[in-house]
Design a protein around this motif. Sequence first.
Motif, short mmCIF file in Angstrom:
data_model
loop_
_atom_site.label_atom_id
_atom_site.label_comp_id
_atom_site.label_asym_id
_atom_site.label_seq_id
_atom_site.Cartn_x
_atom_site.Cartn_y
_atom_site.Cartn_z
N SER A 11 4.20 1.25 5.80
CA SER A 11 3.47 2.51 5.63
C SER A 11 3.97 3.17 4.35
N HIS A 13 5.58 6.58 2.34
CA HIS A 13 6.73 7.43 2.64
C HIS A 13 6.33 8.48 3.67
N TYR A 14 7.16 8.62 4.70
CA TYR A 14 6.98 9.64 5.73
C TYR A 14 5.63 9.51 6.46
N ALA A 15 5.13 8.28 6.55
CA ALA A 15 3.83 8.06 7.19
C ALA A 15 3.93 7.51 8.60
N CYS A 82 8.48 0.94 3.82
CA CYS A 82 7.43 0.99 2.79
C CYS A 82 7.10 -0.38 2.21
N SER A 102 -2.14 6.50 5.60
CA SER A 102 -2.02 7.95 5.69
C SER A 102 -2.31 8.54 4.32
N LYS A 106 -0.88 14.50 3.93
CA LYS A 106 -0.15 14.39 5.19
C LYS A 106 1.26 13.87 4.97
N ARG A 107 1.43 12.94 4.04
CA ARG A 107 2.77 12.42 3.77
C ARG A 107 3.67 13.51 3.21
N ASN A 110 4.57 15.89 6.04
CA ASN A 110 5.58 15.25 6.89
C ASN A 110 6.96 15.28 6.24
N TYR A 130 8.48 14.40 -4.77
CA TYR A 130 7.31 13.66 -4.30
C TYR A 130 6.41 13.27 -5.46
N SER A 155 -3.54 6.44 9.64
CA SER A 155 -2.54 7.45 9.95
C SER A 155 -1.74 7.07 11.18
#
Length: 209
Positions: A11, A13-15, A82, A102, A106-107, A110, A130, A155
């Motif tokens: 996924s 990052h942060y997904a 990742c 995602s 949203k990432r 998160n 980011y 997602s």
Amino acid sequence: MSRPIVINIASGHYAGAEQISESIKEKLQGIFKHEIKMINLNERAKSPKQYSDKDYDFNKIIKEIECLPSTSGLVIVLVYGCYSIYDAKLNELSSLKVYVDSDGDKRLINMINQESVKASEELAACVTHYMDRLRPEMIKYVEPSKAHADIILPSMNDNLGTAIIVDGIVKVVEQHQGGELKESPTLFPHLDFNIERLEMESERYYDLS
């Protein structure tokens, strides 16, 4: 000793690759007595990070998987992070490759929540990191690896997505053992992963500009 059954879950990052992998492990433990091992690829990144594929020693990771000890004769390995479906040789080991999709907004949200950002200075630093590091890495390296996936989940479609992946893993284990289980524990038995290539895409895909 049997060759490990490798399932790759990637996924952005942060997904949510880590969360969905933990959920899959929990469900598999209720189905099989086989050993289930977790490899968090994000934790294997070299330091200092270059935010590219050069952060990972894929050959070392592959050797580690191939040499995993087993007390039961069969090991199911969940490789998540990742870059889990980025490397061709690592993909060759995999019986099922999953990408948790995602959008960029949203990432970033998160990331802010998980890093417990409160002060305005922290927020500014988070957004800068980011935009300057994670977003370019996502566009250049991580997102293109989606083309290697057998299953794409939009997602964090928690329950349905996890159930679909678990079904796919059950099919792989059945084939590995030379036949179907007498009492199939699949949650969606009408899905035949030997015939169909399942791809669940988001209707609309947003990116942070």
